[in-house]
Design a protein around this motif. Structure first.
Motif, PDB file in Angstrom:
ATOM      1  N   GLY A 194       0.800  -1.218   0.000  1.00 45.09           N
ATOM      2  CA  GLY A 194       0.000   0.000   0.000  1.00 45.09           C
ATOM      3  C   GLY A 194       0.830   1.264   0.000  1.00 45.09           C
ATOM      4  N   GLY A 195       2.044   1.191   0.543  1.00 48.77           N
ATOM      5  CA  GLY A 195       2.935   2.338   0.546  1.00 48.77           C
ATOM      6  C   GLY A 195       3.719   2.507  -0.740  1.00 48.77           C
ATOM      7  N   LEU A 196       3.616   1.551  -1.652  1.00 49.91           N
ATOM      8  CA  LEU A 196       4.391   1.596  -2.892  1.00 49.91           C
ATOM      9  C   LEU A 196       3.571   1.988  -4.114  1.00 49.91           C
ATOM     10  CD1 LEU A 196       6.526  -1.684  -2.553  1.00 49.91           C
ATOM     11  CD2 LEU A 196       7.355   0.668  -2.332  1.00 49.91           C
ATOM     12  N   ILE A 197       2.271   1.710  -4.106  1.00 51.28           N
ATOM     13  CA  ILE A 197       1.477   1.861  -5.331  1.00 51.28           C
ATOM     14  C   ILE A 197       0.230   2.699  -5.082  1.00 51.28           C
ATOM     15  CG2 ILE A 197       2.292  -0.360  -6.217  1.00 51.28           C
ATOM     16  CD1 ILE A 197      -0.435  -1.548  -5.470  1.00 51.28           C
ATOM     17  N   ARG A 198      -0.407   3.130  -6.183  1.00 55.58           N
ATOM     18  CA  ARG A 198      -1.611   3.954  -6.073  1.00 55.58           C
ATOM     19  C   ARG A 198      -2.892   3.128  -6.151  1.00 55.58           C
ATOM     20  NH1 ARG A 198      -1.919   7.814 -11.242  1.00 55.58           N
ATOM     21  NH2 ARG A 198      -3.909   8.298 -10.224  1.00 55.58           N
ATOM     22  N   ALA A 199      -2.809   1.886  -6.621  1.00 50.80           N
ATOM     23  CA  ALA A 199      -3.998   1.040  -6.757  1.00 50.80           C
ATOM     24  C   ALA A 199      -4.498   0.609  -5.380  1.00 50.80           C
ATOM     25  CB  ALA A 199      -3.674  -0.197  -7.603  1.00 50.80           C
ATOM     26  N   PRO A 200      -5.805   0.338  -5.261  1.00 53.12           N
ATOM     27  CA  PRO A 200      -6.327  -0.168  -3.991  1.00 53.12           C
ATOM     28  C   PRO A 200      -5.757  -1.544  -3.663  1.00 53.12           C
ATOM     29  CG  PRO A 200      -8.023  -0.249  -5.702  1.00 53.12           C
ATOM     30  CD  PRO A 200      -6.870   0.499  -6.277  1.00 53.12           C
ATOM     31  N   VAL A 201      -5.550  -1.775  -2.381  1.00 48.30           N
ATOM     32  CA  VAL A 201      -5.013  -3.050  -1.894  1.00 48.30           C
ATOM     33  C   VAL A 201      -6.065  -3.699  -0.999  1.00 48.30           C
ATOM     34  CG1 VAL A 201      -3.207  -4.186  -0.538  1.00 48.30           C
ATOM     35  CG2 VAL A 201      -2.635  -2.210  -1.977  1.00 48.30           C
ATOM     36  N   ILE A 202      -6.425  -4.930  -1.328  1.00 51.30           N
ATOM     37  CA  ILE A 202      -7.360  -5.695  -0.504  1.00 51.30           C
ATOM     38  C   ILE A 202      -6.538  -6.700   0.289  1.00 51.30           C
ATOM     39  CG2 ILE A 202      -9.382  -7.190  -0.477  1.00 51.30           C
ATOM     40  CD1 ILE A 202     -10.132  -5.963  -3.209  1.00 51.30           C
ATOM     41  N   ALA A 203      -6.521  -6.525   1.605  1.00 51.83           N
ATOM     42  CA  ALA A 203      -5.695  -7.350   2.475  1.00 51.83           C
ATOM     43  C   ALA A 203      -6.472  -8.570   2.961  1.00 51.83           C
ATOM     44  CB  ALA A 203      -5.223  -6.522   3.666  1.00 51.83           C
ATOM     45  N   VAL A 204      -5.828  -9.734   2.879  1.00 53.53           N
ATOM     46  CA  VAL A 204      -6.446 -10.979   3.336  1.00 53.53           C
ATOM     47  C   VAL A 204      -5.558 -11.609   4.402  1.00 53.53           C
ATOM     48  CG1 VAL A 204      -7.458 -13.182   2.667  1.00 53.53           C
ATOM     49  CG2 VAL A 204      -7.287 -11.326   0.982  1.00 53.53           C
ATOM     50  N   PRO A 205      -5.945 -11.535   5.669  1.00 50.52           N
ATOM     51  CA  PRO A 205      -5.179 -12.225   6.704  1.00 50.52           C
ATOM     52  C   PRO A 205      -5.437 -13.729   6.633  1.00 50.52           C
ATOM     53  CG  PRO A 205      -7.135 -11.215   7.658  1.00 50.52           C
ATOM     54  CD  PRO A 205      -7.120 -10.824   6.202  1.00 50.52           C
ATOM     55  N   THR A 206      -4.399 -14.511   6.841  1.00 46.01           N
ATOM     56  CA  THR A 206      -4.587 -15.962   6.851  1.00 46.01           C
ATOM     57  C   THR A 206      -4.337 -16.505   8.256  1.00 46.01           C
ATOM     58  OG1 THR A 206      -2.309 -16.631   6.349  1.00 46.01           O
ATOM     59  CG2 THR A 206      -3.731 -16.037   4.474  1.00 46.01           C
ATOM     60  N   SER A 207      -4.790 -17.715   8.482  1.00 47.27           N
ATOM     61  CA  SER A 207      -4.655 -18.350   9.797  1.00 47.27           C
ATOM     62  C   SER A 207      -3.306 -19.026   9.969  1.00 47.27           C
ATOM     63  CB  SER A 207      -5.787 -19.362   9.996  1.00 47.27           C
ATOM     64  OG  SER A 207      -5.859 -20.265   8.897  1.00 47.27           O
ATOM     65  N   ILE A 208      -2.332 -18.666   9.119  1.00 49.64           N
ATOM     66  CA  ILE A 208      -0.994 -19.247   9.183  1.00 49.64           C
ATOM     67  C   ILE A 208      -0.153 -18.523  10.234  1.00 49.64           C
ATOM     68  CG2 ILE A 208       1.141 -19.627   7.882  1.00 49.64           C
ATOM     69  CD1 ILE A 208      -1.242 -21.428   7.088  1.00 49.64           C
ATOM     70  N   GLY A 209       0.516 -19.281  11.101  1.00 49.96           N
ATOM     71  CA  GLY A 209       1.400 -18.677  12.090  1.00 49.96           C
ATOM     72  C   GLY A 209       1.510 -19.528  13.331  1.00 49.96           C
TER      73      GLY A 209
END
Length: 253
Positions: A194-209
Protein backbone atom coordinates in the motif's frame (compact mmCIF):
# COMPACT_ATOMS: atom_id res chain seq x y z
CA UNK A 1 -30.49 -13.61 -15.65
CA UNK A 2 -27.47 -11.31 -15.84
CA UNK A 3 -26.79 -7.89 -17.29
CA UNK A 4 -24.70 -9.64 -19.96
CA UNK A 5 -27.83 -11.50 -21.14
CA UNK A 6 -29.72 -8.22 -21.55
CA UNK A 7 -26.77 -6.49 -23.23
CA UNK A 8 -26.44 -9.37 -25.71
CA UNK A 9 -30.09 -9.05 -26.73
CA UNK A 10 -29.80 -5.27 -27.12
CA UNK A 11 -26.61 -5.69 -29.13
CA UNK A 12 -28.38 -8.09 -31.51
CA UNK A 13 -31.24 -5.61 -31.85
CA UNK A 14 -28.89 -2.69 -32.57
CA UNK A 15 -27.03 -4.80 -35.12
CA UNK A 16 -30.26 -5.71 -36.89
CA UNK A 17 -29.96 -9.43 -36.18
CA UNK A 18 -33.32 -9.47 -34.42
CA UNK A 19 -36.38 -7.22 -34.58
CA UNK A 20 -37.95 -5.13 -31.84
CA UNK A 21 -40.64 -7.69 -31.03
CA UNK A 22 -38.13 -10.52 -30.69
CA UNK A 23 -35.93 -8.36 -28.47
CA UNK A 24 -38.88 -7.41 -26.27
CA UNK A 25 -40.05 -11.01 -26.02
CA UNK A 26 -36.63 -12.29 -25.02
CA UNK A 27 -36.10 -9.59 -22.40
CA UNK A 28 -39.58 -10.12 -20.97
CA UNK A 29 -38.88 -13.84 -20.80
CA UNK A 30 -35.81 -13.12 -18.70
CA UNK A 31 -37.70 -10.73 -16.42
CA UNK A 32 -40.61 -13.12 -15.92
CA UNK A 33 -38.39 -15.89 -14.63
CA UNK A 34 -38.63 -16.27 -10.86
CA UNK A 35 -35.95 -14.25 -9.05
CA UNK A 36 -35.11 -17.38 -7.08
CA UNK A 37 -35.73 -21.10 -7.43
CA UNK A 38 -36.79 -23.10 -4.38
CA UNK A 39 -35.12 -26.53 -4.24
CA UNK A 40 -36.48 -27.29 -0.79
CA UNK A 41 -33.07 -27.25 0.91
CA UNK A 42 -31.84 -24.13 -0.94
CA UNK A 43 -33.25 -21.09 -2.72
CA UNK A 44 -31.07 -20.38 -5.74
CA UNK A 45 -30.85 -16.61 -6.38
CA UNK A 46 -31.07 -16.22 -10.16
CA UNK A 47 -31.30 -12.40 -10.11
CA UNK A 48 -28.19 -11.71 -8.06
CA UNK A 49 -26.17 -11.05 -11.19
CA UNK A 50 -28.58 -8.27 -12.17
CA UNK A 51 -28.61 -6.70 -8.71
CA UNK A 52 -24.90 -6.95 -7.96
CA UNK A 53 -23.09 -7.81 -11.22
CA UNK A 54 -21.88 -10.94 -9.42
CA UNK A 55 -23.58 -14.35 -9.55
CA UNK A 56 -24.59 -16.30 -6.49
CA UNK A 57 -21.50 -18.04 -5.15
CA UNK A 58 -22.00 -21.37 -3.40
CA UNK A 59 -20.23 -22.03 -0.08
CA UNK A 60 -19.58 -25.75 -0.34
CA UNK A 61 -18.63 -26.58 3.26
CA UNK A 62 -21.45 -28.35 5.07
CA UNK A 63 -23.34 -29.25 1.90
CA UNK A 64 -23.66 -32.84 0.69
CA UNK A 65 -22.37 -33.67 -2.81
CA UNK A 66 -25.98 -34.16 -3.96
CA UNK A 67 -27.02 -30.74 -2.64
CA UNK A 68 -24.02 -29.06 -4.24
CA UNK A 69 -24.74 -30.74 -7.58
CA UNK A 70 -28.42 -29.79 -7.55
CA UNK A 71 -27.61 -26.13 -6.86
CA UNK A 72 -24.85 -26.11 -9.48
CA UNK A 73 -27.10 -27.59 -12.14
CA UNK A 74 -29.73 -24.86 -11.66
CA UNK A 75 -27.14 -22.06 -11.68
CA UNK A 76 -25.67 -23.29 -14.97
CA UNK A 77 -29.13 -23.92 -16.47
CA UNK A 78 -29.90 -20.25 -15.82
CA UNK A 79 -26.83 -19.22 -17.82
CA UNK A 80 -24.78 -18.01 -14.84
CA UNK A 81 -21.16 -18.56 -13.93
CA UNK A 82 -20.71 -21.36 -11.41
CA UNK A 83 -18.41 -20.90 -8.42
CA UNK A 84 -18.45 -23.37 -5.52
CA UNK A 85 -15.92 -22.64 -2.74
CA UNK A 86 -14.54 -24.75 0.11
CA UNK A 87 -15.41 -28.01 -1.60
CA UNK A 88 -13.72 -31.28 -2.50
CA UNK A 89 -13.39 -34.19 -4.95
CA UNK A 90 -16.61 -35.96 -3.88
CA UNK A 91 -18.71 -32.88 -4.53
CA UNK A 92 -16.91 -32.32 -7.83
CA UNK A 93 -17.76 -35.81 -9.06
CA UNK A 94 -21.43 -35.15 -8.27
CA UNK A 95 -21.33 -31.75 -9.99
CA UNK A 96 -19.55 -33.13 -13.04
CA UNK A 97 -22.38 -35.64 -13.51
CA UNK A 98 -24.78 -32.75 -14.19
CA UNK A 99 -22.30 -30.10 -15.40
CA UNK A 100 -19.78 -32.08 -17.48
CA UNK A 101 -17.53 -29.13 -18.33
CA UNK A 102 -17.14 -27.95 -14.72
CA UNK A 103 -13.56 -27.72 -13.44
CA UNK A 104 -12.10 -28.52 -10.03
CA UNK A 105 -9.17 -26.47 -8.74
CA UNK A 106 -7.75 -28.62 -5.95
CA UNK A 107 -5.34 -26.09 -4.41
CA UNK A 108 -8.14 -23.51 -4.20
CA UNK A 109 -10.83 -26.07 -3.28
CA UNK A 110 -13.14 -24.45 -5.86
CA UNK A 111 -15.41 -25.78 -8.62
CA UNK A 112 -15.98 -23.39 -11.53
CA UNK A 113 -17.70 -23.14 -14.87
CA UNK A 114 -17.50 -19.77 -16.57
CA UNK A 115 -20.50 -18.51 -18.50
CA UNK A 116 -18.35 -15.99 -20.43
CA UNK A 117 -14.94 -17.14 -21.65
CA UNK A 118 -13.28 -13.76 -22.25
CA UNK A 119 -12.31 -11.48 -19.33
CA UNK A 120 -14.58 -8.45 -18.97
CA UNK A 121 -12.65 -6.56 -16.27
CA UNK A 122 -10.82 -3.38 -17.26
CA UNK A 123 -7.38 -4.16 -15.85
CA UNK A 124 -5.29 -6.72 -14.02
CA UNK A 125 -6.02 -8.13 -10.58
CA UNK A 126 -2.68 -9.01 -8.97
CA UNK A 127 -2.65 -11.61 -6.19
CA UNK A 128 0.42 -11.40 -3.95
CA UNK A 129 1.04 -14.09 -1.32
CA UNK A 130 3.56 -13.64 1.48
CA UNK A 131 4.50 -17.32 1.80
CA UNK A 132 3.89 -20.72 0.27
CA UNK A 133 1.74 -21.64 3.28
CA UNK A 134 -0.66 -18.86 2.24
CA UNK A 135 -1.25 -20.38 -1.20
CA UNK A 136 -4.61 -22.12 -0.49
CA UNK A 137 -6.16 -18.73 0.31
CA UNK A 138 -4.27 -16.96 -2.49
CA UNK A 139 -5.41 -19.61 -4.98
CA UNK A 140 -9.00 -19.23 -3.81
CA UNK A 141 -8.69 -15.52 -4.61
CA UNK A 142 -7.03 -16.15 -7.97
CA UNK A 143 -9.46 -18.78 -9.23
CA UNK A 144 -12.52 -16.84 -8.05
CA UNK A 145 -11.28 -13.60 -9.61
CA UNK A 146 -10.69 -15.35 -12.94
CA UNK A 147 -14.13 -16.98 -12.84
CA UNK A 148 -15.66 -13.55 -12.22
CA UNK A 149 -14.20 -12.31 -15.50
CA UNK A 150 -10.83 -10.77 -14.64
CA UNK A 151 -7.31 -11.05 -15.94
CA UNK A 152 -5.24 -12.21 -12.99
CA UNK A 153 -1.50 -12.15 -12.34
CA UNK A 154 0.23 -13.72 -9.33
CA UNK A 155 3.36 -13.09 -7.26
CA UNK A 156 3.88 -15.83 -4.70
CA UNK A 157 6.32 -16.18 -1.78
CA UNK A 158 7.16 -12.47 -1.62
CA UNK A 159 6.74 -11.71 2.07
CA UNK A 160 8.50 -9.01 4.08
CA UNK A 161 11.06 -11.43 5.56
CA UNK A 162 12.79 -11.15 2.16
CA UNK A 163 11.63 -7.76 0.93
CA UNK A 164 13.85 -7.87 -2.16
CA UNK A 165 11.58 -10.63 -3.54
CA UNK A 166 8.71 -8.14 -3.62
CA UNK A 167 10.66 -5.09 -4.81
CA UNK A 168 11.86 -6.85 -7.97
CA UNK A 169 8.19 -7.13 -9.00
CA UNK A 170 7.62 -3.36 -8.95
CA UNK A 171 6.51 -3.24 -12.61
CA UNK A 172 3.82 -5.85 -12.04
CA UNK A 173 2.66 -4.06 -8.90
CA UNK A 174 2.39 -0.77 -10.78
CA UNK A 175 0.53 -2.42 -13.67
CA UNK A 176 -2.26 -3.78 -11.46
CA UNK A 177 -5.65 -2.07 -11.17
CA UNK A 178 -6.29 -3.89 -7.88
CA UNK A 179 -3.93 -5.87 -5.63
CA UNK A 180 -4.99 -8.68 -3.31
CA UNK A 181 -2.32 -9.13 -0.62
CA UNK A 182 -2.48 -12.43 1.29
CA UNK A 183 -0.41 -12.90 4.45
CA UNK A 184 -0.38 -14.62 7.80
CA UNK A 185 2.08 -14.22 10.70
CA UNK A 186 2.25 -10.46 11.54
CA UNK A 187 0.39 -9.49 8.33
CA UNK A 188 2.74 -6.69 7.24
CA UNK A 189 2.66 -7.34 3.49
CA UNK A 190 -0.44 -5.23 2.57
CA UNK A 191 1.00 -2.15 4.35
CA UNK A 192 4.25 -2.44 2.41
CA UNK A 193 2.44 -2.79 -0.92
CA UNK A 194 0.00 0.00 0.00
CA UNK A 195 2.93 2.34 0.55
CA UNK A 196 4.39 1.60 -2.89
CA UNK A 197 1.48 1.86 -5.33
CA UNK A 198 -1.61 3.95 -6.07
CA UNK A 199 -4.00 1.04 -6.76
CA UNK A 200 -6.33 -0.17 -3.99
CA UNK A 201 -5.01 -3.05 -1.89
CA UNK A 202 -7.36 -5.70 -0.50
CA UNK A 203 -5.69 -7.35 2.47
CA UNK A 204 -6.45 -10.98 3.34
CA UNK A 205 -5.18 -12.23 6.70
CA UNK A 206 -4.59 -15.96 6.85
CA UNK A 207 -4.66 -18.35 9.80
CA UNK A 208 -0.99 -19.25 9.18
CA UNK A 209 1.40 -18.68 12.09
CA UNK A 210 2.59 -19.82 15.49
CA UNK A 211 0.72 -19.59 18.82
CA UNK A 212 0.51 -15.81 19.27
CA UNK A 213 -0.89 -15.41 15.76
CA UNK A 214 -4.17 -16.65 17.28
CA UNK A 215 -5.36 -18.33 14.08
CA UNK A 216 -4.95 -15.19 11.97
CA UNK A 217 -6.20 -12.64 14.51
CA UNK A 218 -2.77 -10.99 14.79
CA UNK A 219 -2.58 -10.57 11.01
CA UNK A 220 -6.16 -9.25 10.91
CA UNK A 221 -5.52 -6.63 13.59
CA UNK A 222 -2.22 -5.63 11.99
CA UNK A 223 -3.90 -5.10 8.62
CA UNK A 224 -6.79 -3.16 10.17
CA UNK A 225 -4.21 -0.86 11.77
CA UNK A 226 -2.26 -0.27 8.56
CA UNK A 227 -0.86 3.25 8.24
CA UNK A 228 -0.88 2.95 4.42
CA UNK A 229 -3.84 4.58 2.68
CA UNK A 230 -5.94 2.59 0.24
CA UNK A 231 -5.80 -0.70 2.19
CA UNK A 232 -9.09 -2.49 2.92
CA UNK A 233 -9.34 -5.75 4.87
CA UNK A 234 -11.54 -8.84 4.54
CA UNK A 235 -12.05 -11.67 7.01
CA UNK A 236 -9.46 -14.30 7.93
CA UNK A 237 -8.80 -16.77 5.07
CA UNK A 238 -11.48 -15.07 2.93
CA UNK A 239 -9.86 -15.23 -0.50
CA UNK A 240 -13.29 -15.37 -2.13
CA UNK A 241 -14.40 -12.12 -0.46
CA UNK A 242 -11.24 -10.38 -1.66
CA UNK A 243 -11.77 -11.67 -5.20
CA UNK A 244 -15.39 -10.48 -5.28
CA UNK A 245 -14.44 -6.98 -4.10
CA UNK A 246 -11.49 -6.81 -6.50
CA UNK A 247 -13.76 -7.85 -9.35
CA UNK A 248 -16.30 -5.14 -8.54
CA UNK A 249 -13.52 -2.53 -8.53
CA UNK A 250 -12.02 -3.88 -11.75
CA UNK A 251 -15.38 -3.71 -13.55
CA UNK A 252 -16.07 -0.08 -12.62
CA UNK A 253 -16.35 2.05 -15.74
Amino acid sequence: MTTDHVRAILSEFEGGTIGRRDAEARILDLVRRAPFEDLGFARVDHHRGVRQDCPEIVFGAGKTPAQTAAIAERIVANGDTLIVTRTGPDAFEAVRAVVPDAQFHSAARIITRRAVAEPTGRGIVLVVAAGTSDLPVAEEARVAAEALGNRVDTVYDAGVAGLHRLLVERERLDAARVVIAVAGMEGALPSVIGGLIRAPVIAVPTSIGYGASFGGLSALLGMLNSCATGVAVVNIDNGLGAAAMASLINHLK
